[in-house]
Design an enzyme around this catalytic site. Structure first.
Site, PDB file in Angstrom:
ATOM      1  N   LYS A 102       0.876  -1.175   0.000  1.00 55.29           N
ATOM      2  CA  LYS A 102       0.000   0.000   0.000  1.00 55.29           C
ATOM      3  C   LYS A 102       0.912   1.224   0.000  1.00 55.29           C
ATOM      4  CE  LYS A 102      -2.905   2.755   2.999  1.00 55.29           C
ATOM      5  NZ  LYS A 102      -3.976   2.812   3.999  1.00 55.29           N
ATOM      6  N   GLY A 163      -8.620   8.616   9.770  1.00 53.71           N
ATOM      7  CA  GLY A 163      -9.068   8.710  11.161  1.00 53.71           C
ATOM      8  C   GLY A 163     -10.141   9.739  11.432  1.00 53.71           C
ATOM      9  N   ALA A 189      -9.574   5.246   3.927  1.00 57.82           N
ATOM     10  CA  ALA A 189      -9.363   6.367   4.850  1.00 57.82           C
ATOM     11  C   ALA A 189     -10.615   7.205   5.031  1.00 57.82           C
ATOM     12  CB  ALA A 189      -8.212   7.269   4.408  1.00 57.82           C
ATOM     13  N   GLY A 190     -10.925   7.467   6.264  1.00 55.82           N
ATOM     14  CA  GLY A 190     -12.001   8.384   6.610  1.00 55.82           C
ATOM     15  C   GLY A 190     -13.338   7.735   6.895  1.00 55.82           C
ATOM     16  N   ASN A 211      -9.201   1.429   9.344  1.00 54.63           N
ATOM     17  CA  ASN A 211      -8.471   1.040  10.543  1.00 54.63           C
ATOM     18  C   ASN A 211      -9.132   1.690  11.765  1.00 54.63           C
ATOM     19  OD1 ASN A 211      -4.948   0.736  11.418  1.00 54.63           O
ATOM     20  ND2 ASN A 211      -6.696   0.642  12.725  1.00 54.63           N
ATOM     21  N   THR A 212      -9.071   3.008  11.836  1.00 56.53           N
ATOM     22  CA  THR A 212      -9.561   3.722  13.013  1.00 56.53           C
ATOM     23  C   THR A 212     -11.021   3.423  13.318  1.00 56.53           C
ATOM     24  OG1 THR A 212      -8.083   5.517  12.389  1.00 56.53           O
ATOM     25  CG2 THR A 212      -9.674   5.983  14.118  1.00 56.53           C
TER      26      THR A 212
END
Lengths: 259, 67
Positions: A102, A163, A189-190, A211-212
């Site tokens: 990535k 995040g 992301a996001g 992830n977050t």
């Protein structure tokens, strides 16, 4: 539309049934991470490369990641130059975890938005060296076209800052990217909650990386399951072919035979 | 003793120390790792042969959690 068949997500030589890719950062414990990964049903987990601490803890990340179950996707998080990202990928390959990477080249510390020119530069070198490159990129259709022309195996436009939990901020750009894509499109992301993941899949995305949203949830195991269901629901709805949006009503009950 | 930079910190090592010896001292155990000297990857099968020089910048990396 991207060139995946209906039932699997194709990334380079890999074929995956799950369309949910999960990060391994920010968990309170390795045990929690391990259990959350299992709940998501993911087959691909991202990891980072960092210098070995001079006083190593007893536990190591890979003790909690079953390499028979998951494909490791090393990221180049923390790299602000193409050169750093390229070096990181070469180190990852030397570790023997395969050639799927990535690619992230960050342009701004506050937003963690990608430095798109540097990402393009790094992608060219990495594709030439035989890596299967999955680039993190702005939701910029032109940048995504360039990354495909370079030979990246997918494009990974962000929904919103890493995040941030804002979900897809620009569904119109994501839709344009999907329309023009010849490779899988993975929103990365996001993402904040399950409806964000479902929405990405309903638009026609081939996968979602997060992830977050899981690690930072009040109950990561519950959120892991919710995300799994969200991605599945979104994909099923996409494949089902939704009704058109209309300004006015069309009755669902017969308009004849009224008493 | 010669002076190298290991993971961003200055370190003294004996002359003729190989990269393999340096890595062994870090106690990595069974972890996956990779070594870079002066911004070039050093493959595992060459770690024994590569001798550290004065001023070498050495990075030893492993995998950690990340998104």
């Amino acid at each position: 539309m991207a060139n995946t068949d209906d039932t699997t997500l194709v990334l380079g030589e890999h074929r995956f049934t799950s369309r949910l890719l999960i990060g391994t950062g920010k968990y309170e414990t390795f045990e929690l991470m391990r259990d959350a990964l299992a709940e998501t049903g993911t087959e691909v987990v991202t990891v980072s490369l960092r210098r070995v601490e001079l006083d190593l803890t007893k536990e190591s990340l890979l003790d909690f990641i079953d390499l028979d179950k998951y494909v490791i996707l090393p990221n180049t998080a923390g790299c602000y130059t193409a050169d750093d990202a390229i070096r990181t990928c070469r180190l990852a390959r030397e570790m023997g975890i395969g050639k799927l990477v990535k690619l992230e080249v960050i342009g701004d510390e506050k937003t963690l938005f990608p430095d798109v020119p540097a990402t393009l530069e790094a992608a060219k070198v990495l594709v030439d060296e035989g890596f299967t490159v999955l680039p993190y990129v702005m939701d910029d259709p032109v940048a995504c076209l360039k990354l495909q022309d370079i030979g990246c195996a997918a494009v990974m436009p962000l929904a919103a800052p890493i995040g941030s939990g804002l979900g897809i901020r620009n569904p119109y750009n994501i839709s344009i990217i999907l329309e023009q894509a010849r490779v899988p499109v993975i929103v990365d992301a996001g993402v904040g909650t399950a409806s964000d993941a479902a929405y990405a899949m309903e638009l026609g995305c081939d996968g979602v990386l997060m992830n977050t949203a899981v690690a930072g949830a009040a109950d990561p195991l519950k959120m892991a399951r919710a995300m799994r269901l969200g991605v599945e629901a979104g994909r099923a709805a996409y494949e089902a072919g939704r009704i058109d949006r209309k300004m006015y009503a069309t009755a669902s009950s017969p308009i004849t035979g009224l008493i | 003793m010669i002076s190298i930079n290991l993971s961003g910190q200055s370190k003294q090592v004996a002359p003729q120390t190989s990269a393999a010896t340096l890595v062994a001292e870090l106690g990595i155990g069974a972890r996956k790792f990779a070594v870079e000297i002066n911004r070039e990857v050093v493959s595992k099968d060459r770690l024994d042969e590569v001798v550290l020089q004065e001023g070498d910048e050495v990075n030893v990396v492993t995998l950690v959690g990340g998104g």
